[in-house]
Design a protein around this motif. Structure first.
Motif, PDB file in Angstrom:
ATOM      1  N   UNK A 228      29.291  38.326  45.001  1.00 48.71           N
ATOM      2  CA  UNK A 228      28.152  38.832  44.240  1.00 48.71           C
ATOM      3  C   UNK A 228      28.608  39.700  43.076  1.00 48.71           C
ATOM      4  N   UNK A 229      27.988  39.481  41.900  1.00 46.01           N
ATOM      5  CA  UNK A 229      28.274  40.284  40.718  1.00 46.01           C
ATOM      6  C   UNK A 229      26.964  40.809  40.133  1.00 46.01           C
ATOM      7  N   UNK A 463      43.118  30.541  43.006  1.00 46.99           N
ATOM      8  CA  UNK A 463      43.809  31.415  42.067  1.00 46.99           C
ATOM      9  C   UNK A 463      43.830  30.816  40.666  1.00 46.99           C
ATOM     10  N   UNK A 464      43.600  31.647  39.682  1.00 45.81           N
ATOM     11  CA  UNK A 464      43.667  31.200  38.287  1.00 45.81           C
ATOM     12  C   UNK A 464      45.115  30.806  37.967  1.00 45.81           C
ATOM     13  N   UNK A 465      45.345  29.565  37.532  1.00 43.03           N
ATOM     14  CA  UNK A 465      46.722  29.138  37.263  1.00 43.03           C
ATOM     15  C   UNK A 465      47.366  29.865  36.080  1.00 43.03           C
ATOM     16  N   UNK A 466      46.551  30.485  35.224  1.00 43.54           N
ATOM     17  CA  UNK A 466      47.078  31.165  34.042  1.00 43.54           C
ATOM     18  C   UNK A 466      47.695  32.527  34.360  1.00 43.54           C
ATOM     19  N   UNK A 497      45.512  38.369  39.575  1.00 46.08           N
ATOM     20  CA  UNK A 497      45.748  39.410  38.582  1.00 46.08           C
ATOM     21  C   UNK A 497      44.514  39.609  37.707  1.00 46.08           C
ATOM     22  N   UNK A 498      44.028  38.533  37.100  1.00 50.17           N
ATOM     23  CA  UNK A 498      42.868  38.616  36.210  1.00 50.17           C
ATOM     24  C   UNK A 498      43.261  38.423  34.755  1.00 50.17           C
ATOM     25  N   UNK A 504      38.465  38.038  37.880  1.00 51.06           N
ATOM     26  CA  UNK A 504      39.292  38.801  38.802  1.00 51.06           C
ATOM     27  C   UNK A 504      40.473  38.050  39.361  1.00 51.06           C
ATOM     28  N   UNK A 505      40.956  37.041  38.626  1.00 56.51           N
ATOM     29  CA  UNK A 505      42.131  36.302  39.082  1.00 56.51           C
ATOM     30  C   UNK A 505      41.818  35.013  39.804  1.00 56.51           C
TER      31      UNK A 505
END
Length: 574
Positions: A228-229, A463-466, A497-498, A504-505
């Motif tokens: 939730x945001x 997870x964000x690959x970047x 990491x983000x 938020x990653x």
């Protein structure tokens, strides 16, 4: 119609770029996923004006020099600063309900649709230098970056009258006529706020929206990838009016504020069909409204892309080839059970097979399948629907959920008479599914004769690959997951990491699974009413079931997700 040229081709033809430079830039673009134009500029191969000229040729959109262009005051006054700064666009002309915007990215058609949707104006785009646009936005709107809240403030000017109407409707029933409530719901600020909320929900692929009134606050939150945001905090005076808008659109009783209600809204947003399931409950500070978002325009996942690793996918594909029996997908609400079943159906749904589904609600359209929506208010329950479906000569039946003894009995009868039955159940893991059905008074011998397989699952964020970072887990994490030093050496671990490209990653979700194919020893333990712990041990040792945690750890080592996510979804902490 001639085929549109690629950006690189245009730059080569114009002599702005060499073939070697283009090859280097394309290689970097494939690695970084950046736009090719940005890569070329960052490497110093071309200038901003070169990119602008090439984009103008590619898109067929007029190019303007803002330093020599008159910016109309009417265009600035009707266009909110938050939109200008959010999308980096500058309004330069406004006439006959059409606003002309200077943009630096001619290919961002979503931006054009978004702005048109929010403002209800036709939007014409012209290309201009990015730095010139940013400079003039600062000149006309100020340098300070504004948030979506600023856009809400722009929309909700003069809401004092709505606060007054809310008070009157609450304290004196005669003021709360249907006509007056419909007028409140149709006020321009309310309609625009309604549009903005839905627009952001679809853009961010949210699954739920929550509108929550408190004593001194009105909060709108949405759930993205299971978390939730906060979205916005509109003026509290808009809460009542916005609720009226949602209730009218959902076909609910707008004058009733004391009892819970349910409704449904079908819309097309940004060209995508969207189904909203609206629910209200009365609270101390007014109604609380929750919306389940079913975006029919989203791609339905294939069996190969939902998260099943090779071994488990082969087991599931083998189960689907069975001539009869029940296959169950289990897990809590929102764990992707229906997506798994849809993916299975898409795999086996051929012209030679008749598929009928009964769902509450029908979440996505399945090509070639007959889909029946449940309507319990008129007596069309899952059990009643299955009886009628059996007369339709189906090969495969999808039952949205087994909720009670009657539905479970009908599913078992269907499986015993030569049908494949797919359904869902709310349980914690695969072995406890059998215990849940026995709690529904289903005889164990009937389960052993019909259940071919059980698929338990949870959704974890990817997870964000970047920006994901490799690290060594802490001692606490090793203890929580019973990891040995030898395992730590063999595995890789990543944490979020983000970055500007993710939340938020994390970006997106997929499932972790445990697939149980019961054996004779398993059913013997069930029939003898052995403890659940012993049955789970047999599932692992005799049936070869990989647990949710084990599947999760394998995906952690593959760099797909993190230990934190596995802990949050399986252990309930982290």
């Amino acid at each position: 119609m001639p085929e549109k040229k690629l950006l690189g081709e245009i730059l080569l033809e114009k002599g702005m770029l060499s073939e070697m430079e283009l090859e280097i830039a394309l290689k970097e673009q494939r690695q970084t996923k950046q736009l090719l134009g940005r890569v070329l500029i960052e490497k110093g191969y071309i200038q901003e004006k070169d990119l602008l000229e090439a984009l103008g040729i590619q898109s067929g959109i007029e190019t303007v020099n803002l330093k020599n262009t008159v910016i109309e005051k009417d265009a600035i006054s009707v266009f909110p600063s938050a939109l200008a700064k959010t999308y980096n666009v500058l309004p330069i002309k406004f006439e006959k309900n059409t606003i002309t915007l200077a943009v630096s990215d001619a290919l961002n058609l979503n931006m054009q649709d978004d702005i048109s949707f929010v403002l209800n104006y036709k939007v014409k785009m012209v290309l201009a230098d990015k730095n010139d646009i940013q400079e003039l936005i600062s000149t006309y709107y100020g340098a300070e970056i504004e948030s979506v809240d600023d856009l809400v403030k722009w929309l909700s000017q003069d809401v004092a009258e709505m606060e007054e109407l809310d008070t009157l409707a609450s304290s004196r029933g005669e003021y709360a006529t249907i006509t007056s409530l419909e007028e409140i719901a149709s006020l321009p600020p309310v309609v625009k706020l309604f549009d903005i909320i839905l627009l952001q929900v679809i853009r961010d692929n949210a699954s739920d929206v929550h509108l929550e009134p408190f004593e001194e606050d009105f909060r709108v939150r949405y759930r993205v990838d299971g978390v939730l945001y906060d979205m916005i905090h509109p003026p509290k005076g808009l809460a009542f009016a916005l609720f009226c808008r949602f209730k009218i659109m959902a076909g609910m009783d707008i004058a009733e504020r004391r009892l819970p209600q349910d409704g449904r809204i079908e819309l097309s947003i940004m060209g995508r069909p969207v189904d909203l399931r609206v629910s209200t409950v009365p609270t101390v500070f007014g109604e609380c409204l929750a919306i389940r978002v079913l975006d029919r325009g989203k791609t339905i996942f294939e069996l190969e892309t939902i998260g099943l690793l090779e071994k488990e996918r082969e087991i599931v594909e083998t189960l689907m080839k069975k001539p009869y029996g029940i296959i169950l997908a289990t897990g809590p609400t929102g764990s992707g059970k229906t997506t798994t079943l849809y993916s299975m159906i898409r795999k086996i749904n051929t012209p030679e097979v008749k598929v009928i589904t009964t769902e509450d609600p029908v979440e996505y359209m399945l090509e070639g399948a007959v889909q029946v929506p449940i309507k319990e208010n008129i007596g069309l329950t899952f059990a009643a629907c299955i009886r009628s479906i059996l007369r339709q000569d189906p090969d495969i039946i999808l039952v949205g959920e087994i909720r009670d003894f009657e539905t479970s009995q009908m599913a078992i009868q269907s499986a015993l008479t030569g049908h494949i039955v797919l359904s869902t159940l709310h349980t914690n893991d695969a072995p406890s599914t059998v215990m849940r059905l026995i709690d529904m008074k289903v005889e164990p011998f009937l389960l052993s004769s019909t259940i071919q397989g059980i698929i338990a699952q949870r959704l974890v964020r990817v997870l964000c690959p970047r920006c994901k970072q490799e690290y060594k887990p802490s001692e606490e994490e090793m203890i929580a997951f019973s990891l040995t030093a030898q395992q730590i050496e063999k595995m890789k671990f990543y944490k979020a990491k983000g970055c500007p490209f993710c939340r938020g990653g994390y970006k997106g979700r997929l499932a972790i699974f445990e697939v149980l194919v019961p054996t004779e020893l398993f059913w013997k333990a069930v029939i003898e009413r052995k403890p659940l712990g012993e049955i789970r041990k047999i599932a692992i040792e005799d049936c070869g079931m990989k647990t949710l945690v084990e599947d999760g750890l394998e995906k952690v080592s593959m760099g797909i997700t993190s230990l934190e996510e596995i802990a949050r979804e399986v252990h309930g902490y982290g």
